[in-house]
Design a protein around this motif. Sequence first.
Motif, PDB file in Angstrom:
ATOM      1  N   LEU A   1     -74.875  34.335 -99.780  1.00 33.15           N
ATOM      2  CA  LEU A   1     -73.584  33.716-100.072  1.00 33.15           C
ATOM      3  C   LEU A   1     -73.256  32.625 -99.060  1.00 33.15           C
ATOM      4  CD1 LEU A   1     -71.509  36.910-100.964  1.00 33.15           C
ATOM      5  CD2 LEU A   1     -72.410  35.180-102.551  1.00 33.15           C
ATOM      6  N   LEU A   2     -73.592  32.853 -97.787  1.00 36.17           N
ATOM      7  CA  LEU A   2     -73.360  31.859 -96.748  1.00 36.17           C
ATOM      8  C   LEU A   2     -74.256  30.639 -96.949  1.00 36.17           C
ATOM      9  CD1 LEU A   2     -71.685  31.464 -94.154  1.00 36.17           C
ATOM     10  CD2 LEU A   2     -73.564  32.503 -92.875  1.00 36.17           C
ATOM     11  N   PHE A   3     -75.378  30.864 -97.596  1.00 39.79           N
ATOM     12  CA  PHE A   3     -76.314  29.777 -97.838  1.00 39.79           C
ATOM     13  C   PHE A   3     -75.708  28.704 -98.732  1.00 39.79           C
ATOM     14  CE2 PHE A   3     -79.502  27.810-100.581  1.00 39.79           C
ATOM     15  CZ  PHE A   3     -80.406  27.312 -99.661  1.00 39.79           C
ATOM     16  N   VAL A   4     -74.843  29.094 -99.658  1.00 46.27           N
ATOM     17  CA  VAL A   4     -74.297  28.141-100.632  1.00 46.27           C
ATOM     18  C   VAL A   4     -73.512  27.015 -99.962  1.00 46.27           C
ATOM     19  CG1 VAL A   4     -72.796  27.849-102.638  1.00 46.27           C
ATOM     20  CG2 VAL A   4     -74.314  29.837-102.488  1.00 46.27           C
ATOM     21  N   PRO A   5     -72.479  27.304 -99.132  1.00 50.17           N
ATOM     22  CA  PRO A   5     -71.782  26.179 -98.475  1.00 50.17           C
ATOM     23  C   PRO A   5     -72.669  25.437 -97.476  1.00 50.17           C
ATOM     24  CG  PRO A   5     -70.976  28.283 -97.634  1.00 50.17           C
ATOM     25  CD  PRO A   5     -71.830  28.586 -98.829  1.00 50.17           C
ATOM     26  N   TRP A   6     -73.568  26.172 -96.812  1.00 47.95           N
ATOM     27  CA  TRP A   6     -74.465  25.515 -95.843  1.00 47.95           C
ATOM     28  C   TRP A   6     -75.374  24.522 -96.541  1.00 47.95           C
ATOM     29  CZ3 TRP A   6     -79.811  25.286 -95.245  1.00 47.95           C
ATOM     30  CH2 TRP A   6     -80.269  24.804 -94.021  1.00 47.95           C
ATOM     31  N   ALA A   7     -75.979  24.934 -97.643  1.00 46.68           N
ATOM     32  CA  ALA A   7     -76.893  24.060 -98.374  1.00 46.68           C
ATOM     33  C   ALA A   7     -76.152  22.904 -99.035  1.00 46.68           C
ATOM     34  CB  ALA A   7     -77.653  24.866 -99.425  1.00 46.68           C
ATOM     35  N   THR A   8     -74.913  23.149 -99.434  1.00 50.34           N
ATOM     36  CA  THR A   8     -74.113  22.071-100.009  1.00 50.34           C
ATOM     37  C   THR A   8     -73.809  21.016 -98.949  1.00 50.34           C
ATOM     38  OG1 THR A   8     -73.101  23.616-101.592  1.00 50.34           O
ATOM     39  CG2 THR A   8     -71.964  21.515-101.209  1.00 50.34           C
ATOM     40  N   TYR A   9     -73.439  21.470 -97.766  1.00 53.09           N
ATOM     41  CA  TYR A   9     -73.135  20.538 -96.671  1.00 53.09           C
ATOM     42  C   TYR A   9     -74.336  19.657 -96.351  1.00 53.09           C
ATOM     43  CZ  TYR A   9     -72.087  18.882 -91.947  1.00 53.09           C
ATOM     44  OH  TYR A   9     -71.899  18.093 -90.859  1.00 53.09           O
ATOM     45  N   TRP A  10     -75.518  20.237 -96.339  1.00 56.92           N
ATOM     46  CA  TRP A  10     -76.717  19.482 -95.989  1.00 56.92           C
ATOM     47  C   TRP A  10     -77.364  18.784 -97.184  1.00 56.92           C
ATOM     48  CZ3 TRP A  10     -77.527  17.990 -91.313  1.00 56.92           C
ATOM     49  CH2 TRP A  10     -77.021  18.723 -90.246  1.00 56.92           C
ATOM     50  N   GLY A  11     -76.696  18.822 -98.347  1.00 61.18           N
ATOM     51  CA  GLY A  11     -77.158  18.057 -99.489  1.00 61.18           C
ATOM     52  C   GLY A  11     -78.244  18.708-100.308  1.00 61.18           C
TER      53      GLY A  11
END
Length: 435
Positions: free
Chosen positions: A421-431
């Motif tokens: 779940l934490l991966f989703v905003p992290w991956a969104t931030y990094w494109g």
Amino acid sequence: MTSTEVSFSGNGGVVLHGTVLAPAPTTQRRPAMVLIEGAGNRGRQALYADAEAFARRGVVTLIYDKRTVGYSLLHRDYSVLADDALAGLQLLRSRADVDPARLGLWALSEGAYVAPLAAHRSTDVKFLITVGAVGITPGAQTAWGYGEFLRHAGVSGSFLHTMQVNAVRMTIGAGLFPAANFDPTPAWPAVHQPVLAQWGELDREALPRESSQIIRQALDNGGNNHYTIRFVPGVRHNLHLTANGGFDRLDSLPPTYGDYETSWIENLPHALPSPNAEAPAQDVPAPTLTPLAWYESPWIQLVILIVFLVAFTGYPLTAAVRRIRGRRGAPPVRRSARWLAAIGLATTMGALMYLFFVMATAANVVGPVVIGRPAPWLGLQALAVGTVVATVATALSWRRHRHDLSRGDQVRLSLLVVAGLLFVPWATYWGLLIP
């Protein structure tokens, strides 16, 4: 031409080693220049061809190895480097073949952050020549350069923004980009010596149009109208030849390299040469790099990466231990969890390694580009989508089989799903999850 090995003491008593290249000795005193290297620490050989070209045209030149004490990937002080350049200038001034009235500095790229500081400090500096001077901060200039090279490679979409903005801002915030916010503008109004500021028409690193306007305005503000702004056709950032529109790293000099500079120096007591004031086009302005928000803090990013590492590597490791002991979890949950751990680890570690690689090559090497994305990045984006799918599948399977799981299984899966779940905003931030 003669070549003489020399040593001199720079700021703080650091001993610097260099080479003086000079025309064949005569009774005539010659103009002389200290050549200041650009970014990095390639040593005096990086400027040897330039110095030789000037020496063959009658200018005594000093090239020297940049200090390693006080200049590194993580620390640099342009004020200290300015003192080093002035120490080299004093060495040239002491030579019998040098005319003190025609003694100056020549500076390339990052060296042009240094040269105005040195010129302001010493009246021994009689003129200043720059090549590829930058009028904005090193951080913004680097971000703009990334954009130029990436667009030339055919890159568009999220990776362009990630490299130009997020990667540069994070590097600055983490303290890994020394002098990133150094503003060169205040030094230029204090320069009252004659200035020859030059840019290659195909300079893809120094924003020739924007930088020339900034430096011209700063000189005007300081009351210095004894300057020449020059744009050299057909050459790249360091005025060397190019076979790829300025996007390569050829070290070949044009046949006439040094002619204009020599003529400019010789004519200083009389009149300035007519400048070529038509700046090359600049389609994209330098990006604005805002400070990191709280959620972008390098420490928070580090904590997130640690969570990923523990969760994505911890699950298969504990699973291996359990298998050795003859204990297994519920098969449907185990299958999706394995996929999540494997894909999640591959995506996060792969993204970090690729971003570091592109930054280390100054965005000169990105690999094949497919539908506007570097092929490695496109593969990582596919893995990122797979990580999200695996997270959903693992969460649903966990919920469906929660009564069949031991307390240990519950803990392992909860950590894994939280990481997903934490991966989703992290991956969104990094494109990674943005087209």
